[in-house]
Scaffold this motif. Structure first.
Motif: not given
Length: 257
Positions: A104-132
């Protein structure tokens, strides 16, 4: 501009009951129709429905301005698929077969950006950021993601207390079908031993700072689960709704022959 408010997560924190339904057609048109019923949350199922990243993304899109919040159940708890689903703009992920606090702790880290987690930072081209366009997405997204873990085995129940202690887990979903099978009662979640295990688990989750969730397509069973502490309660499966109605309709006409 910050990340969008996760209304489902906010409702859980406020202790509000959230009624949901499974969306298993793997089609945005069907999911949009289901959303018109105004369930609080809809599970876009990537474990047992024929969904892939593209169909998941399309369904997340159609739910963006609906009352129903998207909850994506991924097929397996791996950081790469969590990253991809979050980048579609989905903010709530349901992970099957979680059995330990460490998992569960590994999953929680995967959900979050550093420093709380290890989610990848490449969101500029993603829908989540409305493409930046959402400039403050990275600095605010961690507060809006919601992790739901499925406990559906005897081992998971044995480690439930450690799972409940994991920061970053927002809710624990009990899986009656798999649990009943693991307890030696496949297909019978109403077996006394299984019912007692579910009652105990829902009560323990409800007594913690996490929300308790479960699925029941029988109204009487669903009401019982609610009384035992379920807060996010799935009360239907779209495929079963359709096929049940279809079978009843043709049976009624066959009786006229």
């Amino acid at each position: 501009m910050p990340a969008p408010l996760n209304r489902f997560k906010a409702a859980l924190k406020e202790g509000k009951m959230q009624y949901g339904c499974w969306a298993s057609f793997a089609d945005p048109y069907a999911t949009e129709m289901l959303a018109s019923a105004e369930f609080d949350w809809l599970v876009i199922d990537g474990e047992h429905a024929p969904n892939d990243l593209q169909t998941i993304s399309q369904q997340v899109q159609v739910l963006q301005h609906e009352h129903s919040e998207a909850v994506v159940r991924i097929p397996i708890g791996r950081d790469w698929i969590i990253k991809q689903v979050l980048d579609t703009g989905c903010q709530t992920i349901l992970v099957p077969l979680v059995e330990t606090g460490e998992q569960a702790a590994e999953l929680a880290r995967a959900m979050r950006y550093p420093p709380q987690g290890n989610r990848g930072m490449g969101g500029a081209g993603a829908r989540a950021t409305r493409f930046g366009a959402i400039r403050d997405y990275v600095s605010t997204a961690n507060d809006q993601v919601c992790l739901l873990v499925q406990v559906e085995t005897v081992k998971g129940l044995e480690n439930l207390d450690s799972i409940l202690q994991v920061e970053g887990v927002d809710g624990v979903f009990i899986g009656p079908a798999d649990l009943s099978a693991d307890m030696g009662h496949p297909g019978d979640s109403g077996a006394p031993e299984v019912k007692e295990a579910i009652r105990d688990a829902l009560g323990r989750i409800n007594a913690s700072d996490k929300a308790a969730g479960i699925l029941a397509v029988d109204d009487t069973v669903a009401q019982q689960y609610a009384e035992w502490g379920a807060q996010f309660l799935a009360v239907g499966i779209d495929v079963l709704m359709l096929v049940s109605r279809a079978r009843k309709t043709i049976a009624r006409w066959r009786e006229r022959d």
